[in-house]
Design an enzyme around this catalytic site. Structure first.
Site, PDB file in Angstrom:
ATOM      1  N   ARG A 227       0.816  -1.227   0.000  1.00  0.00           N
ATOM      2  CA  ARG A 227       0.000   0.000   0.000  1.00  0.00           C
ATOM      3  C   ARG A 227       0.849   1.277   0.000  1.00  0.00           C
ATOM      4  NH1 ARG A 227      -5.432   0.243   3.356  1.00  0.00           N
ATOM      5  NH2 ARG A 227      -5.649   1.935   1.828  1.00  0.00           N
TER       6      ARG A 227
ATOM      7  N   HIS B 295      -7.387  -2.843  12.144  1.00  0.00           N
ATOM      8  CA  HIS B 295      -7.439  -1.381  12.220  1.00  0.00           C
ATOM      9  C   HIS B 295      -8.463  -1.023  13.299  1.00  0.00           C
ATOM     10  CE1 HIS B 295      -6.047  -0.522   7.799  1.00  0.00           C
ATOM     11  NE2 HIS B 295      -5.092  -0.183   8.631  1.00  0.00           N
TER      12      HIS B 295
ATOM     13  N   CYS C  42     -14.137   2.509   6.240  1.00  0.00           N
ATOM     14  CA  CYS C  42     -12.834   2.461   5.562  1.00  0.00           C
ATOM     15  C   CYS C  42     -12.880   3.172   4.221  1.00  0.00           C
ATOM     16  CB  CYS C  42     -12.419   1.014   5.279  1.00  0.00           C
ATOM     17  SG  CYS C  42     -12.464  -0.078   6.671  1.00  0.00           S
TER      18      CYS C  42
HETATM   19  N1  ARG Z   1      -7.091  -4.313   2.304  1.00  0.00           N
HETATM   20  C1  ARG Z   1      -6.950  -3.113   3.082  1.00  0.00           C
HETATM   21  C2  ARG Z   1      -5.784  -3.268   4.052  1.00  0.00           C
HETATM   22  O1  ARG Z   1      -5.582  -4.347   4.535  1.00  0.00           O
HETATM   23  C3  ARG Z   1      -8.216  -2.795   3.797  1.00  0.00           C
HETATM   24  C4  ARG Z   1      -8.156  -1.487   4.549  1.00  0.00           C
HETATM   25  C5  ARG Z   1      -9.361  -1.229   5.393  1.00  0.00           C
HETATM   26  N2  ARG Z   1      -9.340   0.073   5.915  1.00  0.00           N
HETATM   27  C6  ARG Z   1      -9.698   0.454   7.157  1.00  0.00           C
HETATM   28  N3  ARG Z   1      -9.699   1.694   7.452  1.00  0.00           N
HETATM   29  N4  ARG Z   1      -9.996  -0.423   8.082  1.00  0.00           N
HETATM   30  O2  ARG Z   1      -5.062  -2.342   4.335  1.00  0.00           O
END
Ligand code: ARG
Length: 280
Positions: free
Chosen positions: A100, A178, A274
């Site tokens: 990311r 998160h 999210c």
């Molecule tokens: N696939 C993403 C990750 O693992 C999902 C992010 C979800 N975002 C959040 N704010 N919870 O980073």
């Protein structure tokens, strides 16, 4: 004077969110347990329909700005991880996972063009923005989730940037990696949360802050529906889905709940909250 002190004209005086259209959304790697077994599983057509439904719902309550999606950044749709906004200060995220990190320059330039003052953490300190950092409604306290993505060391940096108390919470269940997947401060002073996602000292600080009648603890089934991953505005709560029992509890606290199915995004480990970053 803190960099995040509330002075001057706010860039966004009205409730405003940032969203990113899901043009390149997919599950292309595994960085959380939800993505396991879901490589390329999301339907693009359904994801687009669901995202548009969420966009329309939030737009009926607030302004929504869009950032242009970029190819090969399938998680960019989860704008809550772009950074953390406080008044006109944007603290830009530093992603823990290499997958990311390519999103960072795009979000950074978006905040710059919009006129935010930018702050960053040292490169060695992962911080995943509003996904792991949630203010109480009065802004007097910032709760920080750590243990999976955001580093505990981010607290010291955030404390120096923001004119509020910064309180760490340790996340212990990898499915709730998160803070915004298991914790939602509500405008009436309540907390919607999944207690089993936190270690014992963190639960103790939650319980010391929120009196029992203000704590809305969800069962595992609701947590797995991402019921805590809610966009909240005034007395309206937008979330993927909730049990009738939880809906009744929230209604008893005088909230109106909009359920917007987001099954395709759950395959990547995200839902309503999210997909929208609060900018005001
Ligand atoms: N696939 C993403 C990750 O693992 C999902 C992010 C979800 N975002 C959040 N704010 N919870 O980073």
């Amino acid at each position: 004077m803190y960099p995040g002190e509330t002075t001057g004209t706010p860039l966004f005086p009205r409730p405003t969110f940032l969203m990113c259209p899901p043009r390149f959304f997919d599950v292309q790697y595994v960085i959380n347990p939800w993505m396991e077994g879901n490589l390329h599983a999301p339907s693009y057509a359904l994801a687009l329909t669901q995202w548009k439904h969420l966009h329309t719902t939030i737009e009926s309550l607030a302004e929504v700005l869009l950032i242009e999606p970029k190819p090969a950044l399938p998680d960019m749709v989860f704008t809550a991880n772009a950074g953390l906004v406080h008044h006109n200060l944007a603290i830009v995220s530093r992603f823990r996972c290499r997958e990311r990190q390519g999103e960072e320059p795009h979000f950074r330039s978006w905040f710059t063009v919009e006129g935010f003052t930018l702050a960053e953490l040292p490169p060695s300190i992962p911080f995943e923005g509003e996904g792991d950092a949630l203010f109480t409604p009065d802004g007097a306290r910032l709760w920080i989730g750590h243990g999976w993505r955001t580093d505990l060391a981010s607290h010291e940096v955030l404390r120096a940037l923001l004119p509020c108390e910064v309180a760490p919470l340790r996340l212990i269940d990898p499915r709730f990696y998160h803070l915004d997947t298991c914790f939602a401060p509500l405008p009436g002073g309540e907390l919607l949360y999944y207690p089993a996602a936190f270690d014992a000292p963190s639960l103790a600080s939650i319980e010391a802050f929120y009196p029992a009648h203000k704590r809305v603890a969800v069962e595992e089934a609701d947590a797995l529906r991402f019921a805590c991953n809610a966009v909240v505005l005034g007395t309206t709560i937008v979330l993927n889905a909730a049990s009738s029992q939880l809906l009744e509890t929230l209604e008893a606290h005088r909230y109106t709940v909009h359920q917007v199915p987001l099954s395709e995004f759950l395959k990547a480990g995200g839902a309503a909250k999210c997909l929208a970053l609060r900018l005001s």
